[in-house]
Design an enzyme around this catalytic site. Sequence first.
Site: not given
Lengths: 200, 96
Positions: A99, A102
Amino acid sequence: MSAPARPESLALLDKFVAALATRGLVTEQEIADRQASTDRASPEIGARMVARAWLDEGYRRLLLANGAAAAEQMGVSMAGAPPLGVLEDRPGLHHLVVCTLCSCYPRAVLGYPPHWYKSFEYRARAVREPRAVLAEWGTTLPPATQIRVVDSTADYRWMVLPMRPPGTEGWSEDQLTAIVTRDALVGVALPRLPVAAAAE
Amino acid sequence: MSDAPTPAIHDLGGASRYRCSPVERDEAPPDEFGKRVDAIRQILAQKGFMTVDELRRGIESIPEEEYFALTYYERWLTSISNLMVEKGIIPAEELR
């Protein structure tokens, strides 16, 4: 990354909880219950989904078509969770999940994301030099193998369906589940046979 | 060089500043502080006080210096506490 929270953050948390509790918005009991249910999710759920897909063609098709439905079949509640996509490795194609923005992660079937998954280094490098990142996990793929790096997002979470390793013919679902690690479900590692089994 | 805009701080995919830094293989589960913040975030979302997108917006608008100085769950706490103040659910004075 896993440095302890600073004293001012601990104080802020206490004030925040008190402000919520005063208004009856969140109670200590709710926090404890939620923490306990979050603690129960573990990568063993995802590992069992993979093992079942290796053994049951119908389940494999469901897993690839609708990961959330496949998770629900394992007794996991996916209510409120974003869709779960499952990426199937095959000869010549390997998947790696990150990701970059985040820490989006299929928590319902893998539990809390590890610190390294949330680290700036992993987020930055997984898409730029995936082979170098994999090497840090001791994972080396043939040069001809294509690596597809897939970005998990707030709206769609991903996990990997790795290839079943040779030497596992006739294994039970429990035996297969045991060789599928969380790292294999993220794609930084491959399922590996225990040394004793590999030597047989 | 292209004239593409500078990526926002959280947009780390491919960022060259981490090119030569190994991934620190920290396997420790979240500490009590982290688990508590995590649980509160889930409860607030379930009760309809906030969404994941609002959590993200709150994290992504943390000034750069602070973004890199705070731990992961400190960023979450900053976001969710700011959100509750912004929505008028909690007065800012109670958090000072």
